[in-house]
Design an enzyme around this catalytic site. Sequence first.
Site, short mmCIF file in Angstrom:
data_model
loop_
_atom_site.label_atom_id
_atom_site.label_comp_id
_atom_site.label_asym_id
_atom_site.label_seq_id
_atom_site.Cartn_x
_atom_site.Cartn_y
_atom_site.Cartn_z
N CYS A 130 0.84 -1.21 0.00
CA CYS A 130 0.00 0.00 0.00
C CYS A 130 0.88 1.26 0.00
CB CYS A 130 -0.91 -0.02 1.22
SG CYS A 130 -1.78 1.54 1.47
N CYS A 180 0.66 3.25 3.29
CA CYS A 180 1.36 2.55 4.37
C CYS A 180 2.87 2.72 4.21
CB CYS A 180 1.00 1.07 4.38
SG CYS A 180 -0.60 0.70 5.12
N ASP A 197 -0.23 16.66 -1.14
CA ASP A 197 -0.57 15.82 -2.28
C ASP A 197 0.47 16.03 -3.37
OD1 ASP A 197 -3.48 14.37 -3.31
OD2 ASP A 197 -1.97 14.88 -4.81
N GLY A 241 -13.84 8.01 -7.78
CA GLY A 241 -12.48 8.37 -8.15
C GLY A 241 -11.43 7.97 -7.15
N HIS A 283 -8.23 8.26 3.21
CA HIS A 283 -7.56 9.55 3.42
C HIS A 283 -8.56 10.67 3.18
CE1 HIS A 283 -7.14 8.17 -0.72
NE2 HIS A 283 -7.24 9.44 -1.09
N HIS A 295 -8.97 14.45 1.89
CA HIS A 295 -8.37 15.57 1.14
C HIS A 295 -8.76 16.88 1.81
CE1 HIS A 295 -7.53 13.33 -2.74
NE2 HIS A 295 -8.46 12.53 -2.25
P1 5GP Z 1 -7.96 9.46 -4.22
O1 5GP Z 1 -8.04 9.53 -5.72
O2 5GP Z 1 -7.72 8.03 -3.79
O3 5GP Z 1 -9.10 10.12 -3.51
O4 5GP Z 1 -6.71 10.31 -3.81
C1 5GP Z 1 -5.39 9.86 -3.91
C2 5GP Z 1 -4.50 11.07 -3.87
O5 5GP Z 1 -3.19 10.64 -3.60
C3 5GP Z 1 -4.46 11.84 -5.20
O6 5GP Z 1 -4.84 13.19 -4.98
C4 5GP Z 1 -3.00 11.70 -5.63
O7 5GP Z 1 -2.51 12.86 -6.25
C5 5GP Z 1 -2.29 11.42 -4.32
N1 5GP Z 1 -1.07 10.65 -4.46
C6 5GP Z 1 -0.87 9.56 -5.26
N2 5GP Z 1 0.36 9.09 -5.10
C7 5GP Z 1 0.95 9.87 -4.17
C8 5GP Z 1 2.26 9.86 -3.58
O8 5GP Z 1 3.13 9.04 -3.87
N3 5GP Z 1 2.53 10.84 -2.66
C9 5GP Z 1 1.59 11.78 -2.32
N4 5GP Z 1 1.97 12.69 -1.42
N5 5GP Z 1 0.36 11.81 -2.85
C10 5GP Z 1 0.05 10.87 -3.76
ZN ZN Z 2 -2.31 1.26 3.67
#
Ligand code: 5GP
Ligand code: ZN
Length: 116
Positions: free
Chosen positions: A6, A9, A32, A95, A102, A104
């Site tokens: 993950c 993680c 992000d 999405g 998490h 945002h």
């Molecule tokens: P989701 O689409 O699952 O709601 O949000 C995932 C978020 O994680 C996205 O906004 C994406 O830009 C961010 N993200 C993806 N990979 C990484 C990473 O390696 N580091 C950080 N800091 N954010 C990440």
């Molecule tokens: Zn995890």
Amino acid sequence: MSQEGCLFCRIVRRQLPAEIVAEADGLIAVKDVNPQAPTHLLIIPTEHIASLADLTEAHTTLMGKALQLGNRLARQYHLTPDGYRVVINCGPQAGQSVWHVHVHLLGGRPLQWPPG
Ligand code: 5GP
Ligand code: ZN
């Protein structure tokens, strides 16, 4: 996705680099990597929980603390009094792309409603 593989993680375990801006009460907050607003932070429980839909009664305090940390960071990043948004994407149609729950925290520009 296993906890070992993950992405979040791995960030929690410092196995992947991330700009960590806060750490408290079983949570970390990071910038992000692909920000959608001038301020775009992610508040991540250190415990692996795959999605919002997997929360149980035992996570009630943790998620309350996640929102409180979001408020604290919003003040710290001067998102008040203009305002800010907290979002949890749950599931593919919403999405969700990282399967570790998490929150945002977005702000620093006018945010449209409804979201896309
Ligand atoms: P989701 O689409 O699952 O709601 O949000 C995932 C978020 O994680 C996205 O906004 C994406 O830009 C961010 N993200 C993806 N990979 C990484 C990473 O390696 N580091 C950080 N800091 N954010 C990440
Ligand atoms: Zn995890």
